[in-house]
Design a protein around this motif. Sequence first.
Motif, short mmCIF file in Angstrom:
data_model
loop_
_atom_site.label_atom_id
_atom_site.label_comp_id
_atom_site.label_asym_id
_atom_site.label_seq_id
_atom_site.Cartn_x
_atom_site.Cartn_y
_atom_site.Cartn_z
N HIS A 79 0.82 -1.21 0.00
CA HIS A 79 0.00 0.00 0.00
C HIS A 79 0.86 1.26 0.00
O HIS A 79 0.40 2.33 -0.43
CB HIS A 79 -0.93 0.02 1.21
CG HIS A 79 -2.00 -1.03 1.16
ND1 HIS A 79 -2.87 -1.24 2.20
CD2 HIS A 79 -2.35 -1.92 0.20
CE1 HIS A 79 -3.71 -2.22 1.88
NE2 HIS A 79 -3.40 -2.64 0.67
N SER A 82 2.12 1.65 -4.09
CA SER A 82 1.26 1.44 -5.25
C SER A 82 0.33 2.62 -5.46
O SER A 82 -0.38 3.03 -4.54
CB SER A 82 0.44 0.16 -5.08
OG SER A 82 -0.53 0.05 -6.11
N ALA A 85 -3.42 1.85 -4.72
CA ALA A 85 -3.86 1.54 -3.37
C ALA A 85 -4.19 2.77 -2.55
O ALA A 85 -4.33 2.68 -1.33
CB ALA A 85 -2.79 0.72 -2.65
N LEU A 88 -6.87 2.58 -0.11
CA LEU A 88 -6.68 1.59 0.95
C LEU A 88 -5.77 2.10 2.07
O LEU A 88 -5.69 1.49 3.13
CB LEU A 88 -6.07 0.31 0.37
CG LEU A 88 -6.91 -0.39 -0.71
CD1 LEU A 88 -6.14 -1.57 -1.28
CD2 LEU A 88 -8.25 -0.83 -0.16
#
Length: 464
Positions: A79, A82, A85, A88
């Motif tokens: 996370h 990326s 992400a 998230l």
Amino acid sequence: MVSYIQVSFQGDGAGVGGLAWGQQQVWRAIVEVGTSMSMGGAVPVTDGRGVEDIACELRFLMGRYAALRSRLVFTEPWHATSVDACHLVQQEIVAEGTAVLEVHDAGPDEDPAEIAGALFAEWKARNFDYEHEWPIREAVVRRDGTVTHVVVQVSHLVADGSALGTMIRSLFSRESPYTAMRPLDLVAAQRSSSRTTDAAMRYWEAALRPLPPRRLPAAVDRGEPRWRQVVWRSTALLLASQRAAALLGTDTGSVLLAAYAVACNEVTGQAAPFATQVIVSNRFRPGLADVISPLAQNGLAVLDVSGVPAGEAVDRARRAFLNASKHAYYDPAARLALFDRLGGVDLAVFYNDRRVGILEAQGAPSEVPTAADIEAALPLTALVSERPLPFFNEQLMVNVDDVVDTMQLTVEVDTHHLAISDLHRLLLAMERFAVALGQAASDQAASDQAGSGQAALGQAVAST
């Protein structure tokens, strides 16, 4: 010599939650570019404040603004690296803790200003530790026990320029309560704003479907440094945009956006509607003016300026920016899903008018600049600097800077898509558009009503 003062703090708004929409956009850029995109500076202290005063200010800011008491939480290691992400990533806000104020004592042969500048440069080059470090760094520089400078750096992940201004202003009115939403309240409010996102995506899709696939030519390696930054100033562009805005009954931002559109089409040879992503602050929305969080998101401005009178181009730019602003508040994941559904969208051309402080401080000029004023300013146009960049994640971005008494544009470009010589042509074309527009009307037109003034300019300038 460096010493450290532990500054304890406590405040409200603790908890764990996701990132707000603007934070997700900033985090994606941080991951792409690999820098913290931080803000701040080294500022002389001339009012007699001492180390304890600065420590009290830091304690006040940490307690008042929950965003400064936040750290990121990555539930999975990937996370943190990326771009897919962002939705998230979590943030944790604590109720109490300790911050550190650095104290740098200048020696007899040392210049405090150089120490402050070097410290800020070192901080600027060093990314924040998002999991373990508070998103604010602060230090003072002393000479013989007297504070000469304060150095502050704030991560863009928790604040934008307007939020930073709100924090600074609150130091002078500490008794007034802070009533704006805290970060996790903002996240919760956005989670229940699906209708806002849906409306924005309908606008983006309708605007994108008719457009050609590219804004700029396909990539070509010209054997020059690929990513460049150019800083350029034009007092004539400032005066001409002020004059044209007054004559047309509009704002200088609309004049500049029209100039950008016309210049881009001229340099690239395109006749299709011009499309650019514009950075929209979103602070005009109810309840967001003083929120401490990066609220800016990308809007989409589309305007057809091919073969239209210059005054009409400005009006279309004004309406395009209004539409972009209206639809620049959305869940970033929904926009990415739209791009996937459309089969990939090339929208790597940007426009960012970041003159908030100057416009608020100065407002409209007391006297409309004359055509002679504009003409006299033309020799002042200058290239301030040009340097290679280690990386640039878009193709072209024109930033309008907060600089007094001139128009400064800071431009980042991928020369595989736009040669540096073409960028220079683009900047001069922007100036030429505004100057022609500002000089087109007679002095009598300046006293006309906005509507008749626009009609006069439309007749006087067929196009540029």
